[in-house]
Design a protein around this motif. Structure first.
Motif, mmCIF file in Angstrom:
data_model
loop_
_atom_site.group_PDB
_atom_site.id
_atom_site.type_symbol
_atom_site.label_atom_id
_atom_site.label_comp_id
_atom_site.label_asym_id
_atom_site.label_seq_id
_atom_site.Cartn_x
_atom_site.Cartn_y
_atom_site.Cartn_z
ATOM 1 N N GLU A 137 0.802 -1.223 0.000
ATOM 2 C CA GLU A 137 0.000 0.000 0.000
ATOM 3 C C GLU A 137 0.835 1.274 0.000
ATOM 4 N N ARG A 138 1.922 1.300 0.767
ATOM 5 C CA ARG A 138 2.683 2.547 0.900
ATOM 6 C C ARG A 138 3.394 2.908 -0.399
ATOM 7 N N THR A 139 3.991 1.914 -1.046
ATOM 8 C CA THR A 139 4.785 2.199 -2.239
ATOM 9 C C THR A 139 4.006 1.949 -3.530
ATOM 10 N N LYS A 140 2.766 1.420 -3.397
ATOM 11 C CA LYS A 140 1.920 1.107 -4.562
ATOM 12 C C LYS A 140 2.629 0.161 -5.538
ATOM 13 N N VAL A 141 3.369 -0.771 -4.961
ATOM 14 C CA VAL A 141 4.009 -1.808 -5.772
ATOM 15 C C VAL A 141 3.083 -3.026 -5.782
ATOM 16 N N LEU A 142 2.835 -3.551 -6.964
ATOM 17 C CA LEU A 142 2.064 -4.782 -7.103
ATOM 18 C C LEU A 142 3.026 -5.916 -7.457
ATOM 19 N N VAL A 143 3.109 -6.898 -6.565
ATOM 20 C CA VAL A 143 3.907 -8.091 -6.869
ATOM 21 C C VAL A 143 2.932 -9.093 -7.470
ATOM 22 N N ALA A 144 2.982 -9.237 -8.793
ATOM 23 C CA ALA A 144 1.910 -9.940 -9.517
ATOM 24 C C ALA A 144 2.188 -11.422 -9.723
ATOM 25 N N GLY A 145 3.371 -11.893 -9.355
ATOM 26 C CA GLY A 145 3.681 -13.308 -9.580
ATOM 27 C C GLY A 145 3.520 -13.645 -11.053
ATOM 28 N N ASP A 146 2.688 -14.647 -11.352
ATOM 29 C CA ASP A 146 2.427 -15.027 -12.746
ATOM 30 C C ASP A 146 1.014 -14.648 -13.174
ATOM 31 N N ALA A 147 0.344 -13.790 -12.384
ATOM 32 C CA ALA A 147 -0.986 -13.319 -12.781
ATOM 33 C C ALA A 147 -0.880 -12.353 -13.956
ATOM 34 N N LEU A 148 0.319 -11.783 -14.130
ATOM 35 C CA LEU A 148 0.628 -10.909 -15.266
ATOM 36 C C LEU A 148 2.023 -11.277 -15.755
ATOM 37 N N THR A 149 2.336 -10.919 -16.982
ATOM 38 C CA THR A 149 3.702 -11.079 -17.478
ATOM 39 C C THR A 149 4.123 -9.741 -18.083
#
Ligand SMILES: [Zn+2]
Length: 242
Positions: A166-178
């Protein structure tokens, strides 16, 4: 590579040849609540991961928790070894835990995938199970890096989970996105078990306010992340209407 305050992406070569590409692990530093590693490469990569951690200024023993986005062997591969060295707690979604812990046989590679890439057989044989200590729930907020939200993103596997910092607005998407050279794409259909469910998961991710996306395959996307997420949603609903 530092992508935001306290957030590092550690690109680990997938194999000996550069053309095989990189796996992008995420390291979240938190002095108060302990450091977290998201995903752990292929079997036999603990040493490479240790040197990547050293570049970010920490040792394997400084890892307090490991979060698995899902069960695939390129994500949990060196987990057992890293847990032995660090004593880290292991977190994953309950739908993935029995596969990661070895009670069930991993869903992938499927027989078709093994036929396409027979070299995976040998890697699969070296895969060690890892006990999951804690189940992650959709919507749960971990006290980590100023608040880390668990976003359930099934499709690629039944319990695939992404993380939103939330603080840095980083999305760790794994393999849900490439991603490919800064362009964000949907999940790879060739290795996604349920493509419709995966498309729903992308729509969920597109509701977040994202500045940076980390894709395990393809790395960091920071240019117009929200706009690119919208584009993928529009492209996939276009396909559905066809
Ligand atoms: Zn993967």
């Amino acid at each position: 590579m530092r992508v935001a305050d306290g957030v590092y992406v550690l690109p680990i070569p997938r194999g000996s040849r550069e053309a095989e590409g990189f796996l992008n692990l995420t390291l979240i530093l938190d002095d108060e609540n302990g450091n977290t590693l998201v995903d752990t490469g292929l079997p036999g990569q603990a040493e490479v991961i240790a040197s990547a951690l050293a570049n970010a200024g920490i040792g394997v023993r400084d890892i307090r928790r490991i979060i698995f986005t899902h069960q695939d062997l390129d994500h949990v591969g060196s987990g057992a070894s890293l847990v032995r060295q660090s004593g880290a707690r292991v977190l994953a979604h309950a739908a993935e835990a029995p596969y990661i812990g070895g009670e069930l046989k991993p869903l992938k590679p499927t027989p078709e995938m093994l036929e396409q890439r027979p070299q995976m057989r040998e890697i699969l044989q070296r895969l060690e199970p890892v006990d999951v200590d804690e189940s992650l729930q959709d919507g749960e907020r971990l006290d980590l890096a100023g608040g880390t939200r668990i976003v359930f993103t099934p499709g690629h596997t039944p319990g695939h989970t992404s993380l939103y910092l939330e603080r840095t607005k980083v999305l760790v998407a794994g393999d849900a996105l490439t991603a490919e050279e800064g362009r964000l794409n949907g999940p790879n259909p060739a290795v996604t078990l349920d493509t419709d469910e995966a498309a729903c998961s992308v729509r969920r991710l597109a509701e977040l306010d994202v500045e940076t996306v980390v894709c395990y395959h393809g790395g960091v996307v920071s240019e117009d992340a929200n706009g690119q997420l919208q584009r993928i949603v529009e492209e996939s609903s276009g396909n559905l209407n066809k």
